[in-house]
Design a protein around this motif. Structure first.
Motif, PDB file in Angstrom:
ATOM      1  N   ARG A  29       0.817  -1.202   0.000  1.00  0.00           N
ATOM      2  CA  ARG A  29       0.000   0.000   0.000  1.00  0.00           C
ATOM      3  C   ARG A  29       0.861   1.266   0.000  1.00  0.00           C
ATOM      4  O   ARG A  29       0.381   2.338  -0.348  1.00  0.00           O
ATOM      5  CB  ARG A  29      -0.893  -0.004   1.226  1.00  0.00           C
ATOM      6  CG  ARG A  29      -1.926  -1.115   1.203  1.00  0.00           C
ATOM      7  CD  ARG A  29      -2.806  -1.015   2.417  1.00  0.00           C
ATOM      8  NE  ARG A  29      -3.840  -2.079   2.418  1.00  0.00           N
ATOM      9  CZ  ARG A  29      -4.763  -2.196   3.345  1.00  0.00           C
ATOM     10  NH1 ARG A  29      -4.812  -1.347   4.382  1.00  0.00           N
ATOM     11  NH2 ARG A  29      -5.675  -3.169   3.276  1.00  0.00           N
ATOM     12  N   GLY A  30       2.074   1.141   0.396  1.00  0.00           N
ATOM     13  CA  GLY A  30       2.983   2.289   0.384  1.00  0.00           C
ATOM     14  C   GLY A  30       4.317   1.924   1.058  1.00  0.00           C
ATOM     15  O   GLY A  30       4.461   0.815   1.596  1.00  0.00           O
ATOM     16  N   TYR A  31       5.191   2.903   0.968  1.00  0.00           N
ATOM     17  CA  TYR A  31       6.541   2.652   1.510  1.00  0.00           C
ATOM     18  C   TYR A  31       6.968   3.814   2.412  1.00  0.00           C
ATOM     19  O   TYR A  31       6.606   4.966   2.156  1.00  0.00           O
ATOM     20  CB  TYR A  31       7.592   2.520   0.388  1.00  0.00           C
ATOM     21  CG  TYR A  31       7.307   1.357  -0.545  1.00  0.00           C
ATOM     22  CD1 TYR A  31       7.756   0.073  -0.219  1.00  0.00           C
ATOM     23  CD2 TYR A  31       6.595   1.554  -1.718  1.00  0.00           C
ATOM     24  CE1 TYR A  31       7.472  -0.990  -1.083  1.00  0.00           C
ATOM     25  CE2 TYR A  31       6.352   0.490  -2.573  1.00  0.00           C
ATOM     26  CZ  TYR A  31       6.807  -0.775  -2.246  1.00  0.00           C
ATOM     27  OH  TYR A  31       6.560  -1.815  -3.089  1.00  0.00           O
ATOM     28  N   LEU A  32       7.741   3.445   3.414  1.00  0.00           N
ATOM     29  CA  LEU A  32       8.324   4.439   4.315  1.00  0.00           C
ATOM     30  C   LEU A  32       9.860   4.288   4.228  1.00  0.00           C
ATOM     31  O   LEU A  32      10.395   3.210   4.514  1.00  0.00           O
ATOM     32  CB  LEU A  32       7.856   4.213   5.753  1.00  0.00           C
ATOM     33  CG  LEU A  32       8.368   5.223   6.774  1.00  0.00           C
ATOM     34  CD1 LEU A  32       7.835   6.629   6.447  1.00  0.00           C
ATOM     35  CD2 LEU A  32       7.918   4.832   8.185  1.00  0.00           C
ATOM     36  N   LEU A  33      10.509   5.379   3.825  1.00  0.00           N
ATOM     37  CA  LEU A  33      11.987   5.340   3.628  1.00  0.00           C
ATOM     38  C   LEU A  33      12.654   6.180   4.725  1.00  0.00           C
ATOM     39  O   LEU A  33      12.314   7.352   4.889  1.00  0.00           O
ATOM     40  CB  LEU A  33      12.371   5.903   2.259  1.00  0.00           C
ATOM     41  CG  LEU A  33      11.640   5.297   1.048  1.00  0.00           C
ATOM     42  CD1 LEU A  33      12.060   5.995  -0.222  1.00  0.00           C
ATOM     43  CD2 LEU A  33      11.935   3.807   0.959  1.00  0.00           C
ATOM     44  N   ALA A  34      13.606   5.557   5.452  1.00  0.00           N
ATOM     45  CA  ALA A  34      14.307   6.255   6.543  1.00  0.00           C
ATOM     46  C   ALA A  34      15.828   6.226   6.272  1.00  0.00           C
ATOM     47  O   ALA A  34      16.414   5.151   6.129  1.00  0.00           O
ATOM     48  CB  ALA A  34      14.001   5.607   7.878  1.00  0.00           C
ATOM     49  N   LEU A  35      16.442   7.426   6.162  1.00  0.00           N
ATOM     50  CA  LEU A  35      17.915   7.573   5.917  1.00  0.00           C
ATOM     51  C   LEU A  35      18.562   8.110   7.190  1.00  0.00           C
ATOM     52  O   LEU A  35      18.162   9.167   7.680  1.00  0.00           O
ATOM     53  CB  LEU A  35      18.177   8.557   4.760  1.00  0.00           C
ATOM     54  CG  LEU A  35      19.652   8.861   4.465  1.00  0.00           C
ATOM     55  CD1 LEU A  35      20.312   7.633   3.828  1.00  0.00           C
ATOM     56  CD2 LEU A  35      19.789  10.061   3.522  1.00  0.00           C
ATOM     57  N   LEU A  43      18.708  10.085  12.504  1.00  0.00           N
ATOM     58  CA  LEU A  43      17.784  10.077  11.364  1.00  0.00           C
ATOM     59  C   LEU A  43      17.937  11.377  10.611  1.00  0.00           C
ATOM     60  O   LEU A  43      17.787  12.459  11.158  1.00  0.00           O
ATOM     61  CB  LEU A  43      16.328   9.896  11.831  1.00  0.00           C
ATOM     62  CG  LEU A  43      15.273   9.876  10.726  1.00  0.00           C
ATOM     63  CD1 LEU A  43      15.461   8.640   9.816  1.00  0.00           C
ATOM     64  CD2 LEU A  43      13.855   9.827  11.348  1.00  0.00           C
ATOM     65  N   LEU A  44      18.270  11.230   9.338  1.00  0.00           N
ATOM     66  CA  LEU A  44      18.502  12.422   8.531  1.00  0.00           C
ATOM     67  C   LEU A  44      17.297  12.725   7.618  1.00  0.00           C
ATOM     68  O   LEU A  44      16.948  13.897   7.434  1.00  0.00           O
ATOM     69  CB  LEU A  44      19.777  12.224   7.693  1.00  0.00           C
ATOM     70  CG  LEU A  44      21.084  11.984   8.500  1.00  0.00           C
ATOM     71  CD1 LEU A  44      22.233  11.739   7.553  1.00  0.00           C
ATOM     72  CD2 LEU A  44      21.383  13.171   9.398  1.00  0.00           C
ATOM     73  N   GLN A  45      16.749  11.723   7.018  1.00  0.00           N
ATOM     74  CA  GLN A  45      15.585  11.930   6.128  1.00  0.00           C
ATOM     75  C   GLN A  45      14.565  10.799   6.388  1.00  0.00           C
ATOM     76  O   GLN A  45      14.964   9.648   6.572  1.00  0.00           O
ATOM     77  CB  GLN A  45      16.018  11.934   4.650  1.00  0.00           C
ATOM     78  CG  GLN A  45      16.888  13.113   4.245  1.00  0.00           C
ATOM     79  CD  GLN A  45      17.179  13.143   2.755  1.00  0.00           C
ATOM     80  OE1 GLN A  45      16.291  12.699   1.960  1.00  0.00           O
ATOM     81  NE2 GLN A  45      18.346  13.683   2.383  1.00  0.00           N
ATOM     82  N   ASN A  46      13.297  11.171   6.364  1.00  0.00           N
ATOM     83  CA  ASN A  46      12.195  10.197   6.527  1.00  0.00           C
ATOM     84  C   ASN A  46      11.149  10.524   5.448  1.00  0.00           C
ATOM     85  O   ASN A  46      10.494  11.558   5.508  1.00  0.00           O
ATOM     86  CB  ASN A  46      11.602  10.304   7.928  1.00  0.00           C
ATOM     87  CG  ASN A  46      10.728   9.108   8.270  1.00  0.00           C
ATOM     88  OD1 ASN A  46      10.598   8.165   7.481  1.00  0.00           O
ATOM     89  ND2 ASN A  46      10.099   9.136   9.434  1.00  0.00           N
ATOM     90  N   VAL A  47      11.019   9.596   4.483  1.00  0.00           N
ATOM     91  CA  VAL A  47      10.215   9.882   3.271  1.00  0.00           C
ATOM     92  C   VAL A  47       9.210   8.736   3.075  1.00  0.00           C
ATOM     93  O   VAL A  47       9.549   7.561   3.324  1.00  0.00           O
ATOM     94  CB  VAL A  47      11.134  10.022   2.045  1.00  0.00           C
ATOM     95  CG1 VAL A  47      10.315  10.355   0.813  1.00  0.00           C
ATOM     96  CG2 VAL A  47      12.213  11.067   2.278  1.00  0.00           C
ATOM     97  N   SER A  48       8.041   9.080   2.584  1.00  0.00           N
ATOM     98  CA  SER A  48       7.055   8.026   2.228  1.00  0.00           C
ATOM     99  C   SER A  48       6.858   8.043   0.722  1.00  0.00           C
ATOM    100  O   SER A  48       6.985   9.088   0.078  1.00  0.00           O
ATOM    101  CB  SER A  48       5.712   8.278   2.951  1.00  0.00           C
ATOM    102  OG  SER A  48       5.178   9.547   2.573  1.00  0.00           O
ATOM    103  N   ALA A  49       6.553   6.873   0.213  1.00  0.00           N
ATOM    104  CA  ALA A  49       6.361   6.737  -1.234  1.00  0.00           C
ATOM    105  C   ALA A  49       5.083   5.929  -1.485  1.00  0.00           C
ATOM    106  O   ALA A  49       4.653   5.093  -0.657  1.00  0.00           O
ATOM    107  CB  ALA A  49       7.561   6.058  -1.850  1.00  0.00           C
ATOM    108  N   SER A  55      11.709   3.144  -6.592  1.00  0.00           N
ATOM    109  CA  SER A  55      13.023   3.799  -6.434  1.00  0.00           C
ATOM    110  C   SER A  55      12.822   5.176  -5.827  1.00  0.00           C
ATOM    111  O   SER A  55      11.700   5.730  -5.940  1.00  0.00           O
ATOM    112  CB  SER A  55      13.757   3.926  -7.771  1.00  0.00           C
ATOM    113  OG  SER A  55      13.046   4.783  -8.657  1.00  0.00           O
ATOM    114  N   PHE A  56      13.960   5.694  -5.295  1.00  0.00           N
ATOM    115  CA  PHE A  56      13.863   7.008  -4.692  1.00  0.00           C
ATOM    116  C   PHE A  56      15.287   7.615  -4.613  1.00  0.00           C
ATOM    117  O   PHE A  56      16.252   6.941  -4.279  1.00  0.00           O
ATOM    118  CB  PHE A  56      13.235   6.910  -3.293  1.00  0.00           C
ATOM    119  CG  PHE A  56      13.076   8.264  -2.645  1.00  0.00           C
ATOM    120  CD1 PHE A  56      11.972   9.074  -2.991  1.00  0.00           C
ATOM    121  CD2 PHE A  56      14.028   8.741  -1.732  1.00  0.00           C
ATOM    122  CE1 PHE A  56      11.831  10.308  -2.383  1.00  0.00           C
ATOM    123  CE2 PHE A  56      13.863   9.987  -1.155  1.00  0.00           C
ATOM    124  CZ  PHE A  56      12.779  10.775  -1.487  1.00  0.00           C
TER     125      PHE A  56
END
Length: 998
Positions: A29-35, A43-49, A55-56
């Protein structure tokens, strides 16, 4: 299901990462990206896709940094699945990368600025551009910003790649640069021909390009300019000008670098001159040289004139480079010359030679024609003239006899087989090349032949000689001439000239016994033939006045004779005796007129004959006779006998003679006092009853035939008797001994005395006294010393037995005697200087002048120099004397005196018997004093009132005329010589007046 194939890539970007994944089964249903940062977990970046995203891109990241990325997928029914992956961003490349040589030929320095972000380190790779060879691969720490590459090749291009490392990622930057070139060495420029130069150099590998520039130094223009690649080490420059100086400049080039190198200069070879010729000039003894001027340049011409076939240089002349001829003056006549023309350009030369040419010759000088004494030969000679040779012509009465040609170097020619006594003419000319000189002429005669069989003889005459000869077997002569000479002195006696028909001549009035020489020659024209000579002696005359005499030598006879008129070559003496078979033959010179024969038999009669010798001729005298003397006795010796009244005479017989007569005489009077005859064979004799110590003469006479001979006089002495009654006593003189004795019977020449000092290794002292002396005083001896005195009577070389006695000199008295008081009332100190010489001891005596008696006496060793006297009486005067003693002999010093200190008076009392008087009394302890002094003073003011001197025996004193009722101070002093001792002051009052007392 889970997320599949999660990957991360940077796509060559240093600030971004691309995250890719595959959808899980059943979708999401979706993705959660944590850098987040790896390590710190921040935690530097937290992105959802959305659900269809796979890809991101993460942007704005730090280059070279490691990150952790977590991908979380939301599944159905709210389930999730996660996948974590790590990644690293690509590092940033370095900035401002440079590679510089800083002028160095063997090193390059790399420098850079860090790129953005992080890195693990750097990797540096250095490549050689031409060979594409990796030379260096270096890893550096991340903080490094420079690095020096060393040991590189000069003049080479290098490529540097600097790689920034971060994990498995890297970023590179490259740069190119050249090392500075090295200058080639050993640059040389040398000619290869007259139009080319070869340049060479070494060590050319250190430059990429070499630039060459050749410049004509005459015109200052560049002839050739070129560049050559690395590795070229030589180059040939063509189409240059002959004989020209060039300068070569060299530069080394590598990339942007250019280094100016060394210069070299060289000349091209010059061209040789052409058509060189040498020919006669208008002036005499001159030659002109010509040539064609060659192409190119030159500094000058060096023209060398060579002489003779060997080509010896004789002239060297420099002429300018635009000349084409030169003339040589003052050359040798008849000489062959050639010329060499040398073109000089810098250090190089090119030459050409001419053919030979000749100067005109001169005729020979000093021409002569000599027969040299030969009747059939003439020798022609001349001085050497310069040329190739000579032409000779010999003529007789203007008719040629012989023509000859000779090479140079020959300066004479002999003509053989000519006629004796003939006049010939001679001509000679010099030939040199095509030239012949004018002739030189001269004439001369051949010699005539000599005469034959010349002889000279005396015919038994003493004053004449006859000469004879024969004419020569061929030829002719106009006469004969000769000279008679004394052979020894070569003095001319007379000349002889006769006609051609003479064959003998007699020479009169000559000296007897002399040798003569006659020289004869035949004459023809102005010449004489070789001389013929003959020699002979005139007959000598016999000697006169021949005598033979005895020379009084034991075995000698002297012969005397007179020379007769004329000459003598030698005298021959013949001596013989009828009693002996042997004879003497002696030859002496012509100027000797006597001779002594020695070594003859004594007492023998001899006969003498004297013969005159002159050449082969001789004349003898009559006989003379004489006897030899007998021999005298030898080694006559006179010695003392066994007693002083005897002499012993001995001798050695020498042969000949009969009895011997021994004569004894007193030497002074020469009167004979004994004649004793001794038969032959006895060789000694004792003479008795003589005077002791006397001088005698002994002579022994021998006789043989009519002659007597005495022996040599011998002198002898009898031994003297020794002196008697010897004594040796000290003399009145200081340091002397008087020696006395009595003379013994007999005679003597004098006395000898010897003094030997006791205990000394020094040699004895020797004296002499006259024969009439009976005493002698020996001065300058050591004082206080004993001597052994020995005395002998002397007669000639003999001494009597010695007389011995011992005597001693008086010792020397001590000096500088002193007697001092050391500040004591009971002690005195005595000292003195040591006198010269010796002594057995000192005797020291101390006297009391106060009591007029001897107080003390001491005996001291001979080395003592002082003594201290103790326990003396105080206040007394003493005298001291020091005596040096040697055996019974004494020597005393002067007396010196001194006082002991006195003791102060004791028990001093004062009383006042009246108003104007005081009574003082005292006592004395130990000894006394020379005097007492009473001092009175006012006790209040201290002013002195009275001073009284009393004798040494005083013990009290009344002081009068004092003031009543006054206190006085009284002291009593004891005095002894210069010394004194005072009692303590005592005070007392005089009595008051009676009224005052009441």
């Amino acid at each position: 299901g889970s997320i599949l194939n999660v990957t991360v890539s940077d796509h060559d970007r240093s600030d971004s990462l691309l995250l890719s994944w595959a959808e899980p089964e059943g979708g999401a249903r979706g993705y959660l990206l944590a850098l987040s940062s790896l390590g710190s977990g921040t935690l530097l970046q937290n992105v959802s896709a959305g659900p269809n995203t796979t890809s991101f891109w993460f942007h704005g990241l730090t280059p070279g940094t490691r990150y952790e990325i977590e991908v979380t997928a939301t599944l159905a029914c709210r389930d999730t699945t996660s996948h974590t992956i790590t990644a690293q961003t690509r590092p940033s490349p370095v900035h401002n990368l440079t590679l510089s040589s800083d002028g160095s030929r063997v090193s390059l320095r790399a420098a850079w600025a860090h790129g953005q972000g992080r890195r693990d380190g750097y990797s540096l790779a250095l490549w050689h551009s031409h060979s594409q060879t990796l030379l260096r691969n270096v890893s550096l720490l991340p903080a490094a910003t420079t690095f020096l590459f060393e040991g590189l090749l000069a003049g080479s291009e290098y490529a540097l790649k600097v790689t920034t490392l971060a994990g498995s990622s890297q970023a590179s930057t490259s740069v190119h640069q050249w090392t500075a070139p090295s200058i080639p060495t050993q640059l040389r420029l040398s000619p290869a021909s007259s139009t080319s130069l070869v340049a060479s150099w070494a060590d050319a590998a250190g430059a990429a390009w070499i630039h060459l520039e050749l410049r004509n130094l005459l015109t200052q223009k560049v002839s050739t300019s070129l560049s050559a690649r690395r590795g070229l080490t030589s180059y040939t420059f063509q189409h240059l000008h002959p004989g020209t100086q060039y300068c070569l400049g060299l530069s080394a080039i590598a990339g942007p670098h250019t280094v100016v190198g060394p210069n070299a200069t060289a000349w091209t070879y010059p061209l040789s001159p052409g058509n060189v010729t040498l020919s006669s000039a208008e002036e005499q003894n001159s030659l002109e040289a010509r040539w064609s001027i060659p192409g190119g340049q030159r500094d000058f011409y060096l023209v060398t004139l060579r002489e003779g076939e060997d080509g010896v240089p004789t002239r060297n002349i420099s002429v300018s480079g635009d000349n084409d001829h030169i003339t040589f003056h003052g050359l040798s006549p008849g000489q062959q010359y050639s010329v060499q023309v040398v073109v000089v350009a810098g250090p190089y030369r090119a030459s050409a030679h001419s053919t030979a040419a000749w100067t005109e010759p001169q005729a020979p000088s000093a021409v002569s024609l000599s027969s040299q004494g030969s009747p059939h030969r003439l020798l022609a000679s001349w001085e050497e003239a310069t040329g190739e040779g000579y032409l000779l012509l010999l003529s007789l009465a203007e008719h040629p006899v012989k023509n000859s040609s000779l090479l140079r170097g020959v300066t004479s020619f002999t003509y053989e087989g000519l006629h004796p006594g003939t006049l010939y003419s001679f001509e000679v000319s010099t030939v040199a090349g095509p030239y012949t000189s004018s002739p030189r002429c001269i004439s001369n005669w051949t010699y005539p032949l000599p005469l034959e069989q010349l002889s000279l003889s005396n015919g038994g005459h003493s004053t004449s000689l006859q000469a004879s000869w024969r004419a020569a077997s061929s030829g002719s002569t106009s006469g004969y001439t000769g000279t008679l000479r004394e052979t020894k002195s070569q003095e001319q006696v007379r000349n002889v000239t006769v006609g051609s028909d003479w064959m003998n001549v007699t020479l009169e009035n000559l000296v007897p016994g002399r040798q003569y020489t006659l020289e004869m020659a035949a004459m023809a024209g102005p010449y004489r033939s070789p001389v013929r000579s003959a020699t002979d002696w005139t007959y000598p005359l016999a000697p006169a006045g021949v005598t033979l005499t005895n020379t009084r030598r034991p075995m000698g006879l002297s012969a005397f004779w007179d020379k007769a008129a004329g000459d003598v070559e030698q005298f021959h003496l013949q001596l013989y005796s009828k009693s002996h078979a042997a004879q003497r033959n002696i030859t002496v010179g012509p100027n000797i007129h006597n001779f002594t024969f020695l070594g003859l038999s004594p007492g023998t009669q001899y006969f003498l004959k004297v013969t005159v010798l002159a050449g082969p001729y001789r004349s003898s005298s009559h006989f003379a006779t004489e006897w030899t003397y007998p021999l005298s006795l030898a080694n006559v010796s006179v010695q003392p006998g066994r007693r002083p009244q005897e002499l012993h005479v001995s001798w050695v017989e020498s042969g000949g003679g009969r009895d011997h007569l021994v004569q004894l005489s007193v030497a002074e009077s020469l009167s004979i006092i004994r004649n004793v005859s001794v038969p032959r064979g006895v060789s000694q004799l004792d003479l008795e009853g003589l005077v002791p110590g006397s001088r005698y003469r002994v002579e022994i006479i021998s006789q043989a035939g009519p002659h007597r001979i005495s022996s040599q006089t011998a002198i002898g002495y009898t031994v003297p008797l020794p002196p008697r009654s010897l004594s040796a006593t000290p003399s009145s003189m200081a340091r002397a001994l008087a020696v006395h004795w009595e003379a013994a019977p007999g005679q003597r020449d004098g006395y000898q005395l010897s003094l030997l000092q006791e205990g000394s290794s020094a040699p004895p002292r020797n004296l002499e006294a006259g024969k009439d002396s009976v005493n002698v005083t020996v001065p300058q001896l050591e004082p206080g010393t004993c001597y052994l005195v020995r005395i002998w009577a002397v007669a000639g070389p003999y001494r009597s037995l010695p007389g011995n006695i011992t005597g001693c000199t008086v010792p020397a008295a001590p000096t500088n005697l002193s007697l001092t008081n050391p500040g004591s009332s009971s002690e005195l100190y005595t000292s003195w200087n040591e006198p010269p010489g010796r002594r057995d001891h000192y005797h020291v005596t101390l006297y009391s002048l106060s009591t007029q008696s001897r107080v003390q006496a001491q005996t001291l060793n001979p080395d003592a120099l002082n003594i201290t006297w103790t326990h003396l009486e105080a206040g007394s005067r003493f005298a001291v004397q020091v005596t040096a003693v040697k055996g019974s002999l004494e020597a005393s010093s002067i007396n010196v005196t001194q006082w002991t200190y006195p003791l102060a008076p004791v028990n001093l009392t004062l009383g006042s018997p009246s108003a104007s008087a005081l009574v003082v009394s005292w006592a004395v302890v130990g000894g006394g004093a020379e005097s007492f002094v009473v001092d009175v003073g006012d006790a209040a003011s201290g002013a002195p009132v009275g001073h009284t001197v009393l004798p040494g025996d005083a013990r009290s004193h009344i002081l009068r005329s004092l003031s009543p009722g006054t206190r006085y101070s009284v002291a009593v002093r004891a005095t002894a010589g210069p010394f004194h001792a005072s009692s303590p002051n005592l005070t007392h009052c005089t009595r008051e007046c009676d009224a005052l007392l009441a």
